[in-house]
Enzyme design. Structure first.
Site, PDB file in Angstrom:
ATOM      1  N   LYS A 175      54.343  -8.226  -4.867  1.00  0.00           N
ATOM      2  CA  LYS A 175      53.569  -8.825  -3.773  1.00  0.00           C
ATOM      3  C   LYS A 175      53.868 -10.328  -3.772  1.00  0.00           C
ATOM      4  O   LYS A 175      54.126 -10.921  -4.817  1.00  0.00           O
ATOM      5  CB  LYS A 175      52.065  -8.549  -4.015  1.00  0.00           C
ATOM      6  CG  LYS A 175      51.133  -9.207  -3.005  1.00  0.00           C
ATOM      7  CD  LYS A 175      51.337  -8.667  -1.597  1.00  0.00           C
ATOM      8  CE  LYS A 175      50.560  -9.473  -0.563  1.00  0.00           C
ATOM      9  NZ  LYS A 175      51.124  -9.328   0.796  1.00  0.00           N
ATOM     10  N   VAL A 182      47.452  -9.261   6.008  1.00  0.00           N
ATOM     11  CA  VAL A 182      46.866  -9.395   4.664  1.00  0.00           C
ATOM     12  C   VAL A 182      46.679 -10.869   4.277  1.00  0.00           C
ATOM     13  O   VAL A 182      45.642 -11.245   3.707  1.00  0.00           O
ATOM     14  CB  VAL A 182      47.721  -8.636   3.627  1.00  0.00           C
ATOM     15  CG1 VAL A 182      47.271  -8.955   2.203  1.00  0.00           C
ATOM     16  CG2 VAL A 182      47.619  -7.138   3.886  1.00  0.00           C
ATOM     17  N   ASN A 238      60.170 -15.867   0.349  1.00  0.00           N
ATOM     18  CA  ASN A 238      59.590 -15.321   1.580  1.00  0.00           C
ATOM     19  C   ASN A 238      59.305 -16.461   2.557  1.00  0.00           C
ATOM     20  O   ASN A 238      58.293 -17.147   2.440  1.00  0.00           O
ATOM     21  CB  ASN A 238      58.310 -14.560   1.218  1.00  0.00           C
ATOM     22  CG  ASN A 238      57.690 -13.873   2.410  1.00  0.00           C
ATOM     23  OD1 ASN A 238      58.156 -14.029   3.541  1.00  0.00           O
ATOM     24  ND2 ASN A 238      56.640 -13.124   2.170  1.00  0.00           N
ATOM     25  N   CYS A 266      56.466 -14.756   6.277  1.00  0.00           N
ATOM     26  CA  CYS A 266      55.138 -14.133   6.401  1.00  0.00           C
ATOM     27  C   CYS A 266      54.467 -14.631   7.678  1.00  0.00           C
ATOM     28  O   CYS A 266      54.240 -15.839   7.825  1.00  0.00           O
ATOM     29  CB  CYS A 266      54.268 -14.457   5.194  1.00  0.00           C
ATOM     30  SG  CYS A 266      52.574 -13.864   5.424  1.00  0.00           S
ATOM     31  N   GLY A 316      57.179  -0.273   9.569  1.00  0.00           N
ATOM     32  CA  GLY A 316      57.214   1.188   9.656  1.00  0.00           C
ATOM     33  C   GLY A 316      58.321   1.673  10.579  1.00  0.00           C
ATOM     34  O   GLY A 316      59.075   0.875  11.155  1.00  0.00           O
TER      35      GLY A 316
HETATM   36  C1  SIN Z   1      50.895 -10.692   4.022  1.00  0.00           C
HETATM   37  O1  SIN Z   1      50.431 -10.764   2.872  1.00  0.00           O
HETATM   38  O2  SIN Z   1      50.312 -11.196   4.986  1.00  0.00           O
HETATM   39  C2  SIN Z   1      52.170  -9.965   4.291  1.00  0.00           C
HETATM   40  C3  SIN Z   1      53.315 -10.620   3.638  1.00  0.00           C
HETATM   41  C4  SIN Z   1      54.462 -10.912   4.544  1.00  0.00           C
HETATM   42  O3  SIN Z   1      54.471 -10.512   5.703  1.00  0.00           O
HETATM   43  O4  SIN Z   1      55.416 -11.542   4.094  1.00  0.00           O
END
Ligand code: SIN
Length: 302
Positions: A45, A71, A126, A129, A216
């Site tokens: 994560k 999230v 990342n 996000c 998905g």
């Molecule tokens: C999130 O935790 O909002 C998703 C992570 C992401 O899209 O990189």
């Protein structure tokens, strides 16, 4: 039996199938269902410098052939991650990828430096996000900030550096080239597509944040197109993801140029899916008389 091993940026992986960041935490819950040594790797994560509680709920909405999440990078922060979670990830006989996010260049650099000192196989930076205010996708939607963060992170990153790209852009190949130019060792794509879901009866958004990121099977054709475009534009390895639920899906990404494939939302539908996908990819290679997974990469006939 086909040879499933692949080499990603100098890291030997058991096979090309990697559990994508975000559909589990740090591997413990998936280890309850799967022998994770059957996988090529797992990506944690997203980790940030400080703990984050994530966004208010509801933050997941199921949609036709997909789901939207907002999230907001809930995670324990890099120090607790290194102390409590990384040792478990490293005890697994699989590639250990740490997904790092941030709101500023300094934050990305500090977090990456700490993870590199603790040790892992690879960083997945990342910059895509869509669910945080400031940072995240803001770095990944144009070439200049994307290159800027990679340039600074590269100076402190002693591990192979993979950059996770956003599909919410006009020209993803230009962004891939920009991060390659600043020393990225690989790119992974796609992160989620900006999206929303509403309830027509209440006339309210389903997600508290109104918008989130779609993943998905619904996004697979978009992801395949982008993996193909990026793999034509860069020399570094491309890791493909977006709606992979079967070994044939994984093969399609590899044919389009992906050296490895990540599986995300499928884990929410079936926690056994990654190991099944490894077996299905192996069966496909045998059926096609292809001796190794690596031979499949970039074999699209146009
Ligand atoms: C999130 O935790 O909002 C998703 C992570 C992401 O899209 O990189």
């Amino acid at each position: 039996m086909a040879d499933m091993k692949i080499n990603l940026c100098g890291v030997e992986l058991n096979n090309p199938i990697i559990m994508a960041s975000g559909t589990f935490g740090f591997g413990r819950e998936m280890a309850a269902y799967n022998d994770l040594s059957r996988l090529g790797g797992i990506s944690s994560k997203g980790i940030t410098r400080n703990p984050r509680p994530g966004n208010p709920t509801p933050r997941i909405a199921e949609t036709p052939s997909g789901c939207i999440n907002s999230v907001g990078l809930e995670n324990p922060g890099v120090e607790k991650f290194i102390e409590r979670e990384l040792p478990f990830m490293k005890s697994l006989d699989t590639g250990v990828i740490v997904n790092v996010s941030g709101s500023s260049v300094e934050e990305y650099c500090e977090t990456v430096e700490l993870v590199c000192a603790a040790g892992a196989d690879m960083i997945e930076l990342n910059i895509s996000c869509p669910n945080i205010k400031g940072g995240g996708m803001a770095f990944g939607t144009s070439a200049e900030p994307a290159a800027g963060v990679v340039k600074e992170v590269r100076k402190v990153c002693t591990l192979p550096l993979m950059v996770k790209l956003s599909p919410n852009v006009a020209d993803i190949a230009a962004i891939a080239k920009a991060v390659e130019g600043e020393g990225a060792d690989a790119v992974s794509l796609i992160n989620t597509l900006s999206a929303m879901a509403i309830d027509a009866r209440t006339r309210r958004p389903i997600l508290k944040q109104i918008m989130g990121g779609l993943s998905g099977p619904a996004v697979k054709p978009v992801a395949l197109r982008m993996v193909y475009q990026v793999s034509q534009a860069v020399k570094i390895p491309v890791v493909g993801l977006g709606g992979v639920t079967t070994g044939i899906d994984a093969a399609e990404f590899m044919i389009c140029g992906a050296s490895a494939v990540m599986v995300g939302t499928a884990n929410l539908m079936d926690p056994y899916s990654c190991v099944r996908i490894v077996d299905e990819l192996n069966d496909y290679l045998d059926e096609m008389g292809i001796g190794s997974a690596a031979e499949l990469v970039g074999t699209l006939m146009v």
